[in-house]
Scaffold this active site. Structure first.
Site, mmCIF file in Angstrom:
data_model
loop_
_atom_site.group_PDB
_atom_site.id
_atom_site.type_symbol
_atom_site.label_atom_id
_atom_site.label_comp_id
_atom_site.label_asym_id
_atom_site.label_seq_id
_atom_site.Cartn_x
_atom_site.Cartn_y
_atom_site.Cartn_z
ATOM 1 N N ARG A 191 0.819 -1.214 0.000
ATOM 2 C CA ARG A 191 0.000 0.000 0.000
ATOM 3 C C ARG A 191 0.851 1.261 0.000
ATOM 4 O O ARG A 191 0.548 2.230 -0.708
ATOM 5 C CB ARG A 191 -0.959 -0.025 1.204
ATOM 6 C CG ARG A 191 -1.880 1.191 1.318
ATOM 7 C CD ARG A 191 -2.500 1.641 -0.004
ATOM 8 N NE ARG A 191 -3.092 0.568 -0.781
ATOM 9 C CZ ARG A 191 -3.315 0.636 -2.079
ATOM 10 N NH1 ARG A 191 -2.958 1.707 -2.773
ATOM 11 N NH2 ARG A 191 -3.867 -0.379 -2.716
ATOM 12 N N ASP A 208 -2.112 37.991 -12.232
ATOM 13 C CA ASP A 208 -3.121 37.231 -11.492
ATOM 14 C C ASP A 208 -4.540 37.554 -11.961
ATOM 15 O O ASP A 208 -4.959 38.714 -11.960
ATOM 16 C CB ASP A 208 -2.983 37.540 -10.002
ATOM 17 C CG ASP A 208 -3.882 36.670 -9.145
ATOM 18 O OD1 ASP A 208 -4.087 35.494 -9.510
ATOM 19 O OD2 ASP A 208 -4.375 37.155 -8.119
ATOM 20 N N GLU A 239 3.624 39.842 -8.033
ATOM 21 C CA GLU A 239 2.257 39.600 -8.474
ATOM 22 C C GLU A 239 1.606 40.934 -8.850
ATOM 23 O O GLU A 239 1.659 41.894 -8.079
ATOM 24 C CB GLU A 239 1.459 38.933 -7.355
ATOM 25 C CG GLU A 239 0.010 38.629 -7.726
ATOM 26 C CD GLU A 239 -0.745 38.046 -6.545
ATOM 27 O OE1 GLU A 239 -0.945 36.828 -6.533
ATOM 28 O OE2 GLU A 239 -1.121 38.824 -5.636
ATOM 29 N N LYS A 272 1.111 24.595 -3.810
ATOM 30 C CA LYS A 272 -0.112 23.933 -3.335
ATOM 31 C C LYS A 272 0.057 22.424 -3.444
ATOM 32 O O LYS A 272 -0.583 21.742 -4.240
ATOM 33 C CB LYS A 272 -1.313 24.421 -4.134
ATOM 34 C CG LYS A 272 -1.577 25.914 -3.932
ATOM 35 C CD LYS A 272 -2.702 26.425 -4.808
ATOM 36 C CE LYS A 272 -2.902 27.927 -4.624
ATOM 37 N NZ LYS A 272 -3.963 28.463 -5.495
ATOM 38 N N LYS A 281 3.473 39.432 -3.132
ATOM 39 C CA LYS A 281 2.050 39.312 -3.442
ATOM 40 C C LYS A 281 1.302 40.505 -2.845
ATOM 41 O O LYS A 281 1.905 41.401 -2.238
ATOM 42 C CB LYS A 281 1.525 37.973 -2.929
ATOM 43 C CG LYS A 281 2.329 36.779 -3.473
ATOM 44 C CD LYS A 281 1.769 35.455 -3.066
ATOM 45 C CE LYS A 281 0.610 35.059 -3.935
ATOM 46 N NZ LYS A 281 0.160 33.670 -3.685
#
Length: 312
Positions: free
Chosen positions: A119, A236, A215, A154, A186
């Site tokens: 597994r 963005d 950004e 992510k 950002k």
């Protein structure tokens, strides 16, 4: 311990063997519990029994992580089964397109070890192959343009190294590995620092050797960023029309990345704007696994590797 062959295969893939070994040991320990045991295999399989099993694709896709699979089978004895070993023969290569029924690897050794490692080995291989398969769909969608598909941060906690490798195996490109190797200014950084120019200057002063990305959400911000010195812009949530304007205004002063809510259905439209990259978090946060199984051969099967499933 990993065999020299597996350690070398990991290095050639850009995967530090020590880091992969740590991930595998933690995954095996998670499955085996504090007493490091597989109670079902211990109860049902004689210690001396040995067998051969095939790792088989149950669906069409792109494979990634075969050396990681080998590491699981090589380390399972060291983690929880008295030091006995498993022989692993890989029958495909990472990045290869595979079909349902293809044998990807063959493992031979103590049956308890094969089933104890099953597994964990399949979890990692299926996850990595799913990411590679999804990435290949994006790479194919961008074929014929200069745009490349990028991953993001992510990722699954603890598996970033493996998932970003799977992106590369699928034909994608890695962005930053973390918060340490690339500065990304950002919206919240701009607000906290008092604007794009101020944030850029502070990063440049504090970490002059680190690449800086900014950004932007409007054409005006794009101009402000390049005039401040930025040579990589994250555009963005812009429409293709706005992106084309940014491409025209910025020219070759900066690399441009389209990001925010992109899908395969609109990939070609965004690539046609002239941007250099499309950033897709879904490569790692939403890719389904590639279904892969471990099929124990019938006792005494031996000989040629069977084709466990009909194709098609």
């Amino acid at each position: 311990m990993l065999t020299p062959t597996t350690a070398q295969a990991l290095r050639e893939a850009g995967l530090p063997a020590a880091a992969v070994e740590r991930i595998v040991r933690e995954a095996l320990t998670e499955d085996l519990g504090p007493e490091l045991r597989d109670v079902t295999s211990l109860a049902t399989i004689p210690e001396a029994q040995t067998d051969t099993a095939d790792v088989v694709a149950r669906a069409d896709g792109v494979v990634a992580g075969l050396a990681v699979l080998a590491a699981v089978f090589e380390l399972v004895g060291a983690v929880g089964a008295g030091g006995r070993t498993v022989e692993v023969v890989l029958r495909a290569g990472d990045g290869a397109v595979v079909a349902r029924g293809d044998v990807l690897a063959t493992v031979t050794g103590p049956t308890r070890l094969l089933l104890t490692a099953e597994r964990t080995a399949l979890n990692l291989l299926s996850r990595m192959s799913g990411v590679a398969t999804h990435t290949r769909a994006w790479a194919d969608a961008l074929a014929g343009t200069k745009a490349m598909v990028l991953d993001t941060r992510k990722t699954t906690p603890g598996l970033r190294l493996l998932e970003k490798y799977a992106v590369r195996a699928g034909g994608g490109t890695n962005k930053r590995m973390g918060l340490y190797d690339v500065a990304m200014i950002k919206d919240n950084h701009k607000l906290a620092a008092g604007g794009i120019a101020a944030a850029y200057r502070r990063v440049r002063t504090a970490f002059p050797e680190v690449p800086v990305q900014v950004e932007v959400t409007t054409v005006a911000e794009a101009v402000e960023a390049v005039e401040a010195g930025a040579d990589f812009l994250l555009c963005d949530n812009m429409s293709p029309e706005t992106l084309r304007e940014v491409v025209e205004v910025v020219g070759d002063r900066a690399e441009l990345e389209a990001t925010g809510g992109l899908t395969l259905e609109v990939a070609a439209r965004y690539a046609a704007t002239g941007v250099d990259y499309l950033s897709v978090g879904a490569l790692t946060h939403s890719s389904p696994i590639l279904d892969i199984a471990l099929d124990l051969r019938p006792t005494g099967a031996g000989g040629a590797v069977p084709d466990p499933l009909p194709r098609g």
